[in-house]
Design a protein around this motif. Structure first.
Motif, PDB file in Angstrom:
ATOM      1  N   ASN A   1      50.741  40.094  40.458  1.00 13.04           N
ATOM      2  CA  ASN A   1      50.960  40.778  41.729  1.00 13.04           C
ATOM      3  C   ASN A   1      50.148  42.073  41.793  1.00 13.04           C
ATOM      4  O   ASN A   1      50.046  42.795  40.801  1.00 13.04           O
ATOM      5  N   PRO A   2      49.537  42.384  42.925  1.00 10.57           N
ATOM      6  CA  PRO A   2      48.663  43.566  43.027  1.00 10.57           C
ATOM      7  C   PRO A   2      49.439  44.871  42.908  1.00 10.57           C
ATOM      8  O   PRO A   2      50.642  44.935  43.186  1.00 10.57           O
ATOM      9  N   GLY A   3      48.728  45.932  42.542  1.00 13.18           N
ATOM     10  CA  GLY A   3      49.306  47.266  42.556  1.00 13.18           C
ATOM     11  C   GLY A   3      49.503  47.761  43.981  1.00 13.18           C
ATOM     12  O   GLY A   3      48.863  47.274  44.925  1.00 13.18           O
ATOM     13  N   CYS A   4      50.380  48.742  44.142  1.00 12.04           N
ATOM     14  CA  CYS A   4      50.721  49.201  45.491  1.00 12.04           C
ATOM     15  C   CYS A   4      49.544  49.902  46.176  1.00 12.04           C
ATOM     16  O   CYS A   4      49.141  49.521  47.274  1.00 12.04           O
ATOM     17  N   TYR A   5      48.988  50.920  45.517  1.00 12.51           N
ATOM     18  CA  TYR A   5      47.824  51.590  46.096  1.00 12.51           C
ATOM     19  C   TYR A   5      46.653  50.622  46.236  1.00 12.51           C
ATOM     20  O   TYR A   5      45.929  50.631  47.234  1.00 12.51           O
ATOM     21  N   ALA A   6      46.455  49.792  45.221  1.00 15.03           N
ATOM     22  CA  ALA A   6      45.331  48.854  45.248  1.00 15.03           C
ATOM     23  C   ALA A   6      45.434  47.903  46.431  1.00 15.03           C
ATOM     24  O   ALA A   6      44.424  47.562  47.058  1.00 15.03           O
ATOM     25  N   THR A   7      46.640  47.464  46.752  1.00 18.25           N
ATOM     26  CA  THR A   7      46.831  46.596  47.913  1.00 18.25           C
ATOM     27  C   THR A   7      46.310  47.267  49.173  1.00 18.25           C
ATOM     28  O   THR A   7      45.571  46.672  49.967  1.00 18.25           O
ATOM     29  N   SER A   8      46.690  48.528  49.354  1.00 13.23           N
ATOM     30  CA  SER A   8      46.266  49.270  50.534  1.00 13.23           C
ATOM     31  C   SER A   8      44.746  49.419  50.597  1.00 13.23           C
ATOM     32  O   SER A   8      44.127  49.186  51.647  1.00 13.23           O
ATOM     33  N   ILE A   9      44.130  49.772  49.474  1.00 13.67           N
ATOM     34  CA  ILE A   9      42.693  50.040  49.461  1.00 13.67           C
ATOM     35  C   ILE A   9      41.888  48.748  49.610  1.00 13.67           C
ATOM     36  O   ILE A   9      40.897  48.687  50.355  1.00 13.67           O
ATOM     37  N   ILE A  10      42.297  47.699  48.919  1.00 13.65           N
ATOM     38  CA  ILE A  10      41.551  46.434  48.987  1.00 13.65           C
ATOM     39  C   ILE A  10      41.638  45.836  50.383  1.00 13.65           C
ATOM     40  O   ILE A  10      40.623  45.380  50.940  1.00 13.65           O
ATOM     41  N   LEU A  11      42.834  45.841  50.983  1.00 18.79           N
ATOM     42  CA  LEU A  11      42.937  45.349  52.355  1.00 18.79           C
ATOM     43  C   LEU A  11      42.089  46.198  53.298  1.00 18.79           C
ATOM     44  O   LEU A  11      41.462  45.681  54.226  1.00 18.79           O
ATOM     45  N   GLY A  12      42.041  47.501  53.041  1.00 20.03           N
ATOM     46  CA  GLY A  12      41.296  48.400  53.914  1.00 20.03           C
ATOM     47  C   GLY A  12      39.796  48.204  53.881  1.00 20.03           C
ATOM     48  O   GLY A  12      39.112  48.434  54.887  1.00 20.03           O
ATOM     49  N   LEU A  13      39.257  47.762  52.737  1.00 23.82           N
ATOM     50  CA  LEU A  13      37.801  47.620  52.616  1.00 23.82           C
ATOM     51  C   LEU A  13      37.322  46.176  52.527  1.00 23.82           C
ATOM     52  O   LEU A  13      36.115  45.933  52.549  1.00 23.82           O
ATOM     53  N   ALA A  14      38.228  45.224  52.431  1.00 16.93           N
ATOM     54  CA  ALA A  14      37.824  43.824  52.259  1.00 16.93           C
ATOM     55  C   ALA A  14      36.863  43.316  53.335  1.00 16.93           C
ATOM     56  O   ALA A  14      35.926  42.573  53.026  1.00 16.93           O
TER      57      ALA A  14
ATOM     58  N   TYR B   1      48.607  64.104  41.829  1.00 14.98           N
ATOM     59  CA  TYR B   1      48.548  63.710  40.418  1.00 14.98           C
ATOM     60  C   TYR B   1      47.422  62.692  40.192  1.00 14.98           C
ATOM     61  O   TYR B   1      46.969  62.022  41.126  1.00 14.98           O
ATOM     62  N   GLU B   2      46.960  62.577  38.957  1.00 14.14           N
ATOM     63  CA  GLU B   2      45.955  61.591  38.550  1.00 14.14           C
ATOM     64  C   GLU B   2      44.751  61.591  39.480  1.00 14.14           C
ATOM     65  O   GLU B   2      44.240  60.535  39.884  1.00 14.14           O
ATOM     66  N   GLU B   3      44.269  62.764  39.826  1.00 12.37           N
ATOM     67  CA  GLU B   3      43.167  62.882  40.785  1.00 12.37           C
ATOM     68  C   GLU B   3      41.844  62.454  40.159  1.00 12.37           C
ATOM     69  O   GLU B   3      41.709  62.312  38.952  1.00 12.37           O
ATOM     70  N   GLY B   4      40.853  62.276  41.020  1.00 10.28           N
ATOM     71  CA  GLY B   4      39.509  61.907  40.561  1.00 10.28           C
ATOM     72  C   GLY B   4      39.415  60.428  40.237  1.00 10.28           C
ATOM     73  O   GLY B   4      39.537  59.591  41.115  1.00 10.28           O
ATOM     74  N   ARG B   5      39.211  60.139  38.957  1.00 13.71           N
ATOM     75  CA  ARG B   5      39.136  58.736  38.533  1.00 13.71           C
ATOM     76  C   ARG B   5      40.147  58.436  37.424  1.00 13.71           C
ATOM     77  O   ARG B   5      39.943  57.560  36.588  1.00 13.71           O
ATOM     78  N   LYS B   6      41.260  59.152  37.420  1.00 12.17           N
ATOM     79  CA  LYS B   6      42.248  59.001  36.355  1.00 12.17           C
ATOM     80  C   LYS B   6      43.234  57.859  36.601  1.00 12.17           C
ATOM     81  O   LYS B   6      43.813  57.335  35.663  1.00 12.17           O
ATOM     82  N   HIS B   7      43.475  57.508  37.849  1.00  5.47           N
ATOM     83  CA  HIS B   7      44.546  56.560  38.161  1.00  5.47           C
ATOM     84  C   HIS B   7      44.210  55.157  37.663  1.00  5.47           C
ATOM     85  O   HIS B   7      43.112  54.645  37.881  1.00  5.47           O
ATOM     86  N   TYR B   8      45.181  54.518  37.032  1.00  6.82           N
ATOM     87  CA  TYR B   8      44.923  53.218  36.405  1.00  6.82           C
ATOM     88  C   TYR B   8      44.607  52.106  37.403  1.00  6.82           C
ATOM     89  O   TYR B   8      43.986  51.100  37.043  1.00  6.82           O
ATOM     90  N   GLN B   9      45.024  52.238  38.665  1.00  4.98           N
ATOM     91  CA  GLN B   9      44.763  51.162  39.628  1.00  4.98           C
ATOM     92  C   GLN B   9      43.330  51.162  40.149  1.00  4.98           C
ATOM     93  O   GLN B   9      42.923  50.211  40.834  1.00  4.98           O
ATOM     94  N   ILE B  10      42.544  52.186  39.825  1.00  2.00           N
ATOM     95  CA  ILE B  10      41.127  52.173  40.209  1.00  2.00           C
ATOM     96  C   ILE B  10      40.431  50.947  39.625  1.00  2.00           C
ATOM     97  O   ILE B  10      39.560  50.346  40.262  1.00  2.00           O
ATOM     98  N   GLU B  11      40.816  50.557  38.428  1.00  2.00           N
ATOM     99  CA  GLU B  11      40.176  49.414  37.780  1.00  2.00           C
ATOM    100  C   GLU B  11      40.280  48.155  38.622  1.00  2.00           C
ATOM    101  O   GLU B  11      39.298  47.431  38.822  1.00  2.00           O
ATOM    102  N   GLU B  12      41.470  47.860  39.149  1.00  2.00           N
ATOM    103  CA  GLU B  12      41.609  46.647  39.954  1.00  2.00           C
ATOM    104  C   GLU B  12      40.971  46.801  41.333  1.00  2.00           C
ATOM    105  O   GLU B  12      40.452  45.826  41.898  1.00  2.00           O
TER     106      GLU B  12
END
Length: 275
Positions: free
Chosen positions: A134-147, A180-191
């Motif tokens: 199942n996708p991550g929460c933030y990742a769901t938003s970003i992937i749908l937004g740019l798909a 929190y986890e600003e820049g490129r620290k957040h783990y969901q950036i990978e997905e």
């Protein structure tokens, strides 16, 4: 457990529902034969709302549950499909006993090697998959937004805000915005990068402590010229009943407690913003 690992919330759980509803589980007739479901972690923060979704689903029958607090109930052998609503890093020990069963994992553990459970982009893969992450929460938003613009965007910057439930907490009376986890620290950036095939230059998540749930992401990117970006998004999501492209205000209260996604696009000579 780190707060960033506790962000899988209601949008994510509703994606489990969407995966389940749109999947061709290997049965002769789903209308006559309910899918027999097991849930690991059914008493936890993810498991409890997932149980509510499954209880309401007309084609599911919960025949097995297991958690540390309540032990084992039912018969695992009867299950066709198993949901893993466990903390990150703990599902692996259960997998050997689940051979031959369909598994949907709500944790981030298998998002890079199992079928990624975002129906709007991988519906046919999900239909055939035995293992779905199942996708991550933030990742769901970003992937749908740019798909709709995949392979045509660069220099992606993201600012996203969410309610406090993703941190496993209840809303607080005091007003507070926590970055929190600003820049490129957040783990969901990978997905995000894996499934968009685009580089995220910066991602800045913010938690609103007096709001329970919801995510609002503002995505900024440079892209090729499009004559009508709104029409591009409309065409891409045509037929997707859970995604709607808006021209007016986008607000979380219109989608909270559902698996709906509302978005709008803003285009100018400097680039594109998707909200």
């Amino acid at each position: 457990m780190p707060a960033e690992r506790e962000e899988e919330q209601s949008r994510k759980l509703w994606h489990s529902f969407e995966i389940f509803k749109n999947s061709s589980i290997k049965q002769d007739n789903m209308n006559e034969d309910k899918v027999k479901v097991g849930v690991y972690g059914h008493t936890g923060r993810l498991g409890e709302p997932l149980m509510g979704i499954l209880r309401e689903h007309p084609n599911t029958d919960i025949v097995y549950t297991e958690s540390r607090s309540s032990g084992k109930r039912g018969d695992l052998e009867e299950t066709d499909t198993v949901f893993m609503a466990l903390p990150p890093g703990t599902s692996e020990e259960y997998l050997p006993s689940l051979e031959g069963k369909r598994i949907i994992d709500l944790s981030p553990d298998h998002r890079s090697d199992w079928v990624y459970g975002l129906p709007e982009s991988r519906r046919e893969e999900i239909r055939e998959a035995e293992r779905v992450a199942n996708p991550g929460c933030y990742a769901t938003s970003i992937i749908l937004g740019l798909a709709p613009l995949q392979d045509e965007v660069n220099e992606v910057y993201i600012s996203a805000v969410s309610g406090i439930s993703g941190a496993g907490m209840k809303p607080k009376g005091e007003d507070n915005f926590l970055s929190y986890e600003e820049g490129r620290k957040h783990y969901q950036i990978e997905e995000m990068e894996k499934y968009l095939d685009a580089e995220i230059v910066s991602f800045s998540p913010t938690r609103i402590d007096n709001t329970e749930k919801g995510i609002l992401s503002s995505i900024f990117a440079r892209t090729e010229d499009f004559e009508d970006i709104y029409e591009t998004y409309e065409d891409f999501y045509k037929g997707e009943e859970f995604v709607k492209i808006e021209e007016g205000t986008v607000q979380t209260k219109d989608v909270n407690g559902t698996n709906l996604c509302r978005m709008k696009t803003v285009q100018n000579d400097k680039g594109l913003e998707v909200i």
